[in-house]
Design a protein around this motif. Structure first.
Motif, mmCIF file in Angstrom:
data_model
loop_
_atom_site.group_PDB
_atom_site.id
_atom_site.type_symbol
_atom_site.label_atom_id
_atom_site.label_comp_id
_atom_site.label_asym_id
_atom_site.label_seq_id
_atom_site.Cartn_x
_atom_site.Cartn_y
_atom_site.Cartn_z
ATOM 1 N N MET A 1 -18.706 -58.504 -65.986
ATOM 2 C CA MET A 1 -17.485 -57.737 -66.250
ATOM 3 C C MET A 1 -17.381 -56.536 -65.315
ATOM 4 N N VAL A 2 -18.477 -55.806 -65.150
ATOM 5 C CA VAL A 2 -18.478 -54.633 -64.265
ATOM 6 C C VAL A 2 -18.174 -55.052 -62.828
ATOM 7 N N ASP A 3 -18.724 -56.186 -62.403
ATOM 8 C CA ASP A 3 -18.428 -56.695 -61.062
ATOM 9 C C ASP A 3 -16.951 -57.023 -60.898
ATOM 10 N N ARG A 4 -16.374 -57.617 -61.937
ATOM 11 C CA ARG A 4 -14.962 -58.000 -61.840
ATOM 12 C C ARG A 4 -14.060 -56.760 -61.816
ATOM 13 N N ILE A 5 -14.431 -55.725 -62.554
ATOM 14 C CA ILE A 5 -13.659 -54.477 -62.519
ATOM 15 C C ILE A 5 -13.684 -53.891 -61.108
ATOM 16 N N SER A 6 -14.816 -54.090 -60.421
ATOM 17 C CA SER A 6 -14.960 -53.593 -59.041
ATOM 18 C C SER A 6 -14.487 -54.616 -58.017
ATOM 19 N N HIS A 7 -13.810 -55.664 -58.501
ATOM 20 C CA HIS A 7 -13.259 -56.720 -57.634
ATOM 21 C C HIS A 7 -14.348 -57.463 -56.870
ATOM 22 N N GLY B 1 -5.352 -57.025 -65.691
ATOM 23 C CA GLY B 1 -6.738 -56.595 -65.562
ATOM 24 C C GLY B 1 -7.690 -57.769 -65.721
ATOM 25 N N PRO B 2 -8.972 -57.554 -65.382
ATOM 26 C CA PRO B 2 -9.943 -58.649 -65.432
ATOM 27 C C PRO B 2 -10.360 -59.025 -66.853
ATOM 28 N N MET B 3 -10.587 -60.307 -67.050
ATOM 29 C CA MET B 3 -11.110 -60.828 -68.299
ATOM 30 C C MET B 3 -12.246 -61.790 -67.985
ATOM 31 N N ILE B 4 -13.213 -61.890 -68.888
ATOM 32 C CA ILE B 4 -14.234 -62.925 -68.781
ATOM 33 C C ILE B 4 -14.445 -63.538 -70.164
ATOM 34 N N LEU B 5 -14.984 -64.739 -70.169
ATOM 35 C CA LEU B 5 -15.343 -65.418 -71.404
ATOM 36 C C LEU B 5 -16.840 -65.303 -71.607
ATOM 37 N N CYS B 6 -17.256 -65.027 -72.825
ATOM 38 C CA CYS B 6 -18.677 -64.935 -73.154
ATOM 39 C C CYS B 6 -18.906 -65.658 -74.470
ATOM 40 N N ILE C 1 -25.032 -51.476 -75.553
ATOM 41 C CA ILE C 1 -26.208 -50.892 -74.908
ATOM 42 C C ILE C 1 -26.156 -51.102 -73.403
ATOM 43 N N GLN C 2 -25.802 -52.319 -72.994
ATOM 44 C CA GLN C 2 -25.738 -52.625 -71.573
ATOM 45 C C GLN C 2 -24.588 -51.893 -70.883
ATOM 46 N N ALA C 3 -23.443 -51.816 -71.555
ATOM 47 C CA ALA C 3 -22.283 -51.146 -70.972
ATOM 48 C C ALA C 3 -22.592 -49.673 -70.699
ATOM 49 N N ALA C 4 -23.305 -49.038 -71.606
ATOM 50 C CA ALA C 4 -23.651 -47.621 -71.444
ATOM 51 C C ALA C 4 -24.476 -47.398 -70.180
ATOM 52 N N LYS C 5 -25.313 -48.361 -69.844
ATOM 53 C CA LYS C 5 -26.135 -48.247 -68.637
ATOM 54 C C LYS C 5 -25.279 -48.247 -67.376
ATOM 55 N N HIS C 6 -24.093 -48.816 -67.482
ATOM 56 C CA HIS C 6 -23.180 -48.854 -66.341
ATOM 57 C C HIS C 6 -22.094 -47.790 -66.429
ATOM 58 N N GLY C 7 -22.207 -46.897 -67.416
ATOM 59 C CA GLY C 7 -21.242 -45.817 -67.552
ATOM 60 C C GLY C 7 -19.968 -46.192 -68.268
ATOM 61 N N GLN D 1 -5.186 -49.484 -71.364
ATOM 62 C CA GLN D 1 -6.038 -48.704 -72.246
ATOM 63 C C GLN D 1 -7.510 -49.070 -72.063
ATOM 64 N N VAL D 2 -7.771 -50.183 -71.397
ATOM 65 C CA VAL D 2 -9.136 -50.601 -71.085
ATOM 66 C C VAL D 2 -9.152 -51.121 -69.651
ATOM 67 N N ASP D 3 -10.339 -51.093 -69.043
ATOM 68 C CA ASP D 3 -10.468 -51.560 -67.659
ATOM 69 C C ASP D 3 -10.675 -53.066 -67.577
ATOM 70 N N GLY D 4 -11.150 -53.658 -68.651
ATOM 71 C CA GLY D 4 -11.402 -55.087 -68.667
ATOM 72 C C GLY D 4 -11.613 -55.567 -70.085
ATOM 73 N N MET D 5 -11.660 -56.891 -70.252
ATOM 74 C CA MET D 5 -11.761 -57.458 -71.593
ATOM 75 C C MET D 5 -12.707 -58.649 -71.594
ATOM 76 N N ILE D 6 -13.633 -58.641 -72.566
ATOM 77 C CA ILE D 6 -14.570 -59.750 -72.758
ATOM 78 C C ILE D 6 -14.143 -60.514 -74.007
ATOM 79 N N LEU D 7 -13.895 -61.799 -73.855
ATOM 80 C CA LEU D 7 -13.463 -62.639 -74.976
ATOM 81 C C LEU D 7 -14.638 -63.479 -75.449
ATOM 82 N N THR D 8 -15.096 -63.246 -76.668
ATOM 83 C CA THR D 8 -16.181 -64.058 -77.219
ATOM 84 C C THR D 8 -15.640 -65.238 -78.015
ATOM 85 N N SER D 9 -14.339 -65.290 -78.176
ATOM 86 C CA SER D 9 -13.665 -66.431 -78.813
ATOM 87 C C SER D 9 -12.228 -66.435 -78.306
#
Length: 336
Positions: free
Chosen positions: A302-308, A138-143, A83-89, A115-123
């Motif tokens: 994540m969106v911030d990291r994609i935009s550096h 590419g950028p990764m974050i932990l969540c 839902i949140q990602a859609a708000k950022h396109g 194939q993706v701009d970034g990756m969120i790792l929940t584990s």
């Protein structure tokens, strides 16, 4: 030298299909993409020319790695992120690891192949030294999950506090023999909850009986199994701290089957505050994790990291709240 023809042969697909995958053409099935990526990995094929052209191209896609989508916590987390990602396109690609190191590495290849701009790792299933090799792609974050050695942003809850307040509540209800259930001992989330659990015991000068330790507990079925074990013990615990509401629901289900009263004979506390906590009889005391908030913050980072933008090693930690319901409050025990 490995060629695109070799990749096509190994993948069992046409050369044109492989080319479409490499050049990120639409209307190629996920299954075919996976075959191509697997063949490229096995053969060590790197399409330098296409990689150069794709390097500055955005897919508007973010991958989210979850261990088990059927777990209500991760299911809600993924939905909230979408839902949140859609708000950022952006669109979300949900990737299950099923707690497998090999599967996790396979999904990390999506970042390597652009194939993706970034990756969120929940584990995290692999050691950080293995995962960090993909940071150059590419950028990764932990969540949710976190890693002390990680050099990427982390968005998480204060699990030590969560484990502490839940255990303290059980102790203040008069319990001294408290069992501990967790999904695993490797997870830093689980380890921090255990630290909070231990802090509460130490504060009240209580020791932990290792017979009351239960591990690899993830589901309702695991909770039922754990209750049956507890029920057969000559000196059973009077309360159980669990790492998930599913496990707590399973323990209560098992107790009902054997005619054991909750919370009078056995108090049970969950973790997450999922819908099931309000559907059970008795309703389950739990530690609330505000998942939509966590998802919103993770997607923003994540969106911030994609935009550096942002700090690579920033840690965002948020508090947890104890929700007291019927599964831990008994009129025959001391009340807080």
């Amino acid at each position: 030298m490995v060629t695109i023809d070799d990749v096509a042969k190994r993948a069992g697909l046409s050369k044109s299909t492989v080319s479409r995958v490499i050049n990120d053409y639409p209307h190629v099935s996920i299954k075919k993409k996976e075959k191509v990526f697997e063949a490229m990995k096995e053969l060590g094929y790197v399409p330098n020319s296409s990689a150069r052209s794709l390097r500055n191209k955005k897919t508007q896609m973010i991958a989210v790695l979850v261990p088990r989508i059927m777990n209500p916590f991760f299911g809600q987390l993924a939905e909230s992120m979408e839902i949140q990602a859609a708000k950022h396109g952006y669109q979300l690609l949900i990737c299950q690891t099923m707690y497998s190191k090999e599967t996790e590495l396979k999904h990390l290849e999506l970042l390597k192949m652009r194939q993706v701009d970034g990756m969120i790792l929940t584990s995290i299933e692999n050691e950080w030294d293995v995962v960090k090799e993909y940071l150059s792609y590419g950028p990764m974050i932990l969540c949710n999950e976190f890693e002390e050695e990680a050099t990427i942003p982390t968005v998480k809850f204060d699990q030590i506090h969560g484990g502490y307040v839940a255990t303290k509540h059980l102790i203040r209800q008069g319990h001294k023999k408290i069992a501990y259930c967790t999904g695993g001992q490797k997870s830093n989330v689980g380890q921090h909850r255990r630290r909070g659990f231990n802090l509460a015991l130490q504060e009240y000068h209580l020791s932990f009986d290792e017979r009351y330790g239960f591990y690899d507990a993830f589901s309702i079925e695991d909770g039922i199994r754990i209750f049956k074990h507890i029920h057969q013990m000559p000196d059973p615990p009077t309360a159980v701290f669990t790492g998930s509401d599913e496990v707590a629901a399973g323990i209560i289900t098992g107790a009902k089957e054997y005619g054991v009263s909750v919370p009078e004979a056995l108090a049970v506390i969950g973790f997450d505050n999922q819908v099931i906590t309000k559907l059970m009889d008795p309703k389950i005391s739990t530690v609330e994790q505000p998942i939509p908030f966590l998802a919103k913050r993770a997607v923003e980072v994540m969106v911030d990291r994609i935009s550096h933008k942002g700090n690579d090693q920033e840690v965002y930690e948020y508090p947890l709240e104890l929700i007291i319901r019927e599964s831990t409050v008994s009129p025959i025990r001391a009340v807080e």
